[in-house]
Design a protein around this motif. Structure first.
Motif, PDB file in Angstrom:
ATOM      1  N   LEU A 315       0.800  -1.206  -0.042  1.00 23.98           N
ATOM      2  CA  LEU A 315      -0.157  -0.078  -0.073  1.00 23.98           C
ATOM      3  C   LEU A 315       0.882   1.289   0.088  1.00 23.98           C
ATOM      4  N   SER A 316       2.164   1.201  -0.081  1.00 25.77           N
ATOM      5  CA  SER A 316       2.873   2.348  -0.174  1.00 25.77           C
ATOM      6  C   SER A 316       2.770   3.383  -1.043  1.00 25.77           C
ATOM      7  N   PRO A 317       2.579   3.030  -2.267  1.00 28.11           N
ATOM      8  CA  PRO A 317       2.150   3.997  -3.118  1.00 28.11           C
ATOM      9  C   PRO A 317       0.930   4.699  -2.907  1.00 28.11           C
ATOM     10  N   LEU A 318      -0.098   4.027  -2.344  1.00 20.91           N
ATOM     11  CA  LEU A 318      -1.370   4.753  -2.007  1.00 20.91           C
ATOM     12  C   LEU A 318      -1.186   5.645  -0.968  1.00 20.91           C
ATOM     13  N   LEU A 319      -0.370   5.158   0.147  1.00 16.32           N
ATOM     14  CA  LEU A 319      -0.132   6.033   1.417  1.00 16.32           C
ATOM     15  C   LEU A 319       0.760   7.222   0.875  1.00 16.32           C
ATOM     16  N   ILE A 320       1.620   7.249   0.031  1.00 18.20           N
ATOM     17  CA  ILE A 320       2.308   8.506  -0.268  1.00 18.20           C
ATOM     18  C   ILE A 320       1.503   9.218  -1.051  1.00 18.20           C
ATOM     19  N   ILE A 321       0.415   8.942  -1.789  1.00 16.95           N
ATOM     20  CA  ILE A 321      -0.511   9.745  -2.655  1.00 16.95           C
ATOM     21  C   ILE A 321      -1.550  10.511  -1.799  1.00 16.95           C
ATOM     22  N   VAL A 322      -1.987   9.597  -0.662  1.00 14.96           N
ATOM     23  CA  VAL A 322      -2.636  10.398   0.188  1.00 14.96           C
ATOM     24  C   VAL A 322      -2.056  11.356   1.075  1.00 14.96           C
ATOM     25  N   ALA A 323      -0.956  11.014   1.448  1.00 21.54           N
ATOM     26  CA  ALA A 323      -0.043  12.157   2.250  1.00 21.54           C
ATOM     27  C   ALA A 323      -0.037  13.379   1.556  1.00 21.54           C
ATOM     28  N   ILE A 324       0.469  13.220   0.304  1.00 20.07           N
ATOM     29  CA  ILE A 324       0.551  14.264  -0.649  1.00 20.07           C
ATOM     30  C   ILE A 324      -0.933  15.226  -0.742  1.00 20.07           C
ATOM     31  N   MET A 325      -1.969  14.531  -1.097  1.00 22.92           N
ATOM     32  CA  MET A 325      -3.040  15.212  -1.033  1.00 22.92           C
ATOM     33  C   MET A 325      -3.565  15.655   0.049  1.00 22.92           C
ATOM     34  N   ILE A 326      -3.262  15.251   1.409  1.00 23.05           N
ATOM     35  CA  ILE A 326      -3.548  15.863   2.534  1.00 23.05           C
ATOM     36  C   ILE A 326      -2.813  17.262   2.823  1.00 23.05           C
ATOM     37  N   ARG A 327      -1.534  17.132   2.397  1.00 26.25           N
ATOM     38  CA  ARG A 327      -0.801  18.284   2.371  1.00 26.25           C
ATOM     39  C   ARG A 327      -1.116  19.419   1.630  1.00 26.25           C
ATOM     40  N   LEU A 328      -1.793  19.036   0.520  1.00 31.42           N
ATOM     41  CA  LEU A 328      -2.318  20.156  -0.587  1.00 31.42           C
ATOM     42  C   LEU A 328      -3.682  20.656  -0.188  1.00 31.42           C
ATOM     43  N   ASP A 329      -4.279  19.715   0.577  1.00 31.82           N
ATOM     44  CA  ASP A 329      -6.054  20.086   0.739  1.00 31.82           C
ATOM     45  C   ASP A 329      -6.026  21.088   1.958  1.00 31.82           C
ATOM     46  N   SER A 330      -5.198  20.929   3.031  1.00 32.30           N
ATOM     47  CA  SER A 330      -5.635  21.777   4.234  1.00 32.30           C
ATOM     48  C   SER A 330      -4.138  21.942   5.104  1.00 32.30           C
ATOM     49  N   PRO A 331      -3.917  23.074   5.581  1.00 29.83           N
ATOM     50  CA  PRO A 331      -2.765  23.192   6.252  1.00 29.83           C
ATOM     51  C   PRO A 331      -2.829  22.185   7.491  1.00 29.83           C
TER      52      PRO A 331
END
Length: 491
Positions: A315-331
């Motif tokens: 699941l590491s690719p999914l975890l990395i993508i979600v982490a990036i999206m959270i960073r972009l979504d809100s501070p």
């Protein structure tokens, strides 16, 4: 004279009803046994076909002696049925009990094959293809479990229609009596029909739960049992003295048909498990310090660690993508650390993807603050981000807890994690939570998730701790996948 006639009529009606229930159970057991015999025969036949028709190269021992294997199957099927009986698979107390029933099937089939293998060592001339043994074990095991699973579904439906019922009388009318009776009454698939309560402190006809009342004092126990035609007695009154117990056991000897269960006030202690031992020829109950121990604890820990490692890897690719999206979504931070209770009353940080705004608490109204305090969740929570709603509904926010599992702080399956503030909600049951690791998923996950109140969560967690088995874990994992896909109860 008319009173004697009425009593005689009542006795005849009860005897007839009791005979009908016994016939129902005998018919059910016969159908179960015939079904077992059929699926075992099919399983052994499938093993013969797969071994000798496919001609797999890694199976090179044994020859296709049709007559020999036909006789062998004719011997093994009754032998397997005998093993099923030895393991209690035809005892109505063990029937339709879910994962524990499957565990008994696994043990019976495995012991049967082990005995056959031992015979081949003792008698070198008795040659059986090893491929047939392996496939036969797998086929009979899987088919027997599938058959019992299907039979359970049919029985549950019949119980919901009022058939295959077990009539239960509860001795005592205390708080524990109410809890037990409500749980049994609210579970129609259990096949339990509570006919009433027997108690010395409340007057007859006192309604303890809707539709069920106190039938009389303990001194009238034998009469009440005879009039109601009960099958099982559950004793919940821990204040029973020897004289009262003598009344109950005297009736048991007379009627010779009652099953008696004890639900003592130490029920919350018994959740962690007990075993009987003798000390100076005195039988004593010894409390286990943990509920899951020995080989079972080792196997569970291995499955947890291996599962978490490969889960993080895949699941590491999914975890990395979600982490990036959270960073972009809100501070705010990507990972939210939640301080929760673990084994041995120790706290640790459970990792989750952040799904809320960092200034979220300022968005709550006083009413929402109160609801949050009472239920621990808000259905329409203004603190949750748009991305947060998605990762919560799909349970992606909880995937970082695989790291907690790898560190040995959590399990893949277990009770739901709780905070220090939530401990008081679990009351007298809370010390049981410290005997097992909290889980990434559990019975709460497949039974309603956020729709559950604290009372239901406590009941489900205690049920898991009392009834832990590897089979139960497998069942929960398979059901979790279905629930997560549906998104039911997630917010």
């Amino acid at each position: 004279m008319s009173s004697q006639v009425m009593n005689a009529t009542t006795t005849i009606q009860l005897d007839t009803r009791d005979q009908d229930r016994r016939r129902e159970m005998r018919a059910t057991l016969l159908i179960i046994a015939l079904g077992d015999a059929l699926v075992l025969t099919i399983g052994f036949a499938i093993a013969y076909f797969m071994r000798f028709q496919f001609e797999w190269q890694f199976f090179n021992e044994g020859s296709a002696r049709t007559a020999f294997y036909a006789v062998l199957i004719a011997i093994l099927v009754p032998a397997w049925l005998l093993l099923f009986w030895v393991y209690g698979l035809y005892d109505q107390r063990n029937l339709f009990g879910g994962t524990q029933e499957y565990e008994r099937i696994f043990n019976a089939c495995s012991l049967g094959m082990l005995m056959v293998i031992m015979i081949t060592f003792v008698q070198p001339d008795f040659i059986i293809a090893r491929g047939w043994l392996i496939i036969g074990w797998l086929a009979t095991l899987c088919l027997a479990i599938l058959w019992r699973f299907g039979a359970r579904r049919v029985v549950y439906r019949l119980r919901c229609q009022g058939k295959l019922q077990q009539r239960v009388l509860i001795i005592g009318a205390n708080a524990e009596s109410r809890i037990i009776s409500e749980q049994l009454s609210n579970s129609p698939i259990s096949g339990i029909q509570i006919v009433g309560f027997v108690d010395d402190h409340l007057p007859p006809d006192t309604q303890l739960i809707p539709g069920t009342k106190v039938l009389g004092p303990i001194s009238d126990f034998e009469r009440i049992v005879a009039e109601t035609g009960v099958d099982t007695v559950i004793i919940t009154d821990t204040a029973l003295v020897r004289e009262r117990m003598a009344t109950i056991y005297g009736a048991m000897e007379t009627l010779q048909r009652l099953n008696v269960s004890l639900a003592p006030g130490l029920f919350e202690i018994l959740t962690i498990g007990v075993h009987v031992h003798e000390l100076g020829a005195v039988p004593l109950l010894s409390l286990s310090k943990t509920r899951i121990n020995g080989v079972r604890a080792f196997i569970k820990a291995m499955i947890d660690r291996v599962g978490a490692f490969f889960g993080l890897l895949l699941l590491s690719p999914l975890l990395i993508i979600v982490a990036i999206m959270i960073r972009l979504d809100s501070p705010g931070p990507i990972i939210h650390r939640r301080r929760v209770m673990g084994v041995g009353n120790k706290t640790f940080d459970a990792y989750k993807f952040r799904s809320m705004r960092i200034e979220g608490n300022s968005l709550l109204t006083p009413e929402q603050h109160q609801e949050l305090k009472q239920h621990g969740k808000l259905k329409d929570d203004p603190r949750i981000t748009k991305l947060g709603r998605f990762i919560r509904r799909t349970s992606i926010d909880e995937l970082p807890q695989l790291v907690n599992i790898l560190l040995g702080q959590m399990s893949i399956v277990g009770p739901r994690m709780i905070t220090v503030e939530e401990l008081e909600v679990f009351g007298r049951w809370r010390h049981n939570l410290f005997t097992v690791r909290p889980g990434l998923t559990g019975l709460w996950q497949i039974s309603g998730r956020s729709d559950l109140g604290y009372e239901d969560r406590v009941r489900l967690d205690m049920h898991y701790i009392r009834n832990y088995s590897l089979w139960l874990d497998m069942h929960i994992i398979s059901r979790t996948i279905q629930v997560v896909i549906s998104g039911r109860g997630a917010y």
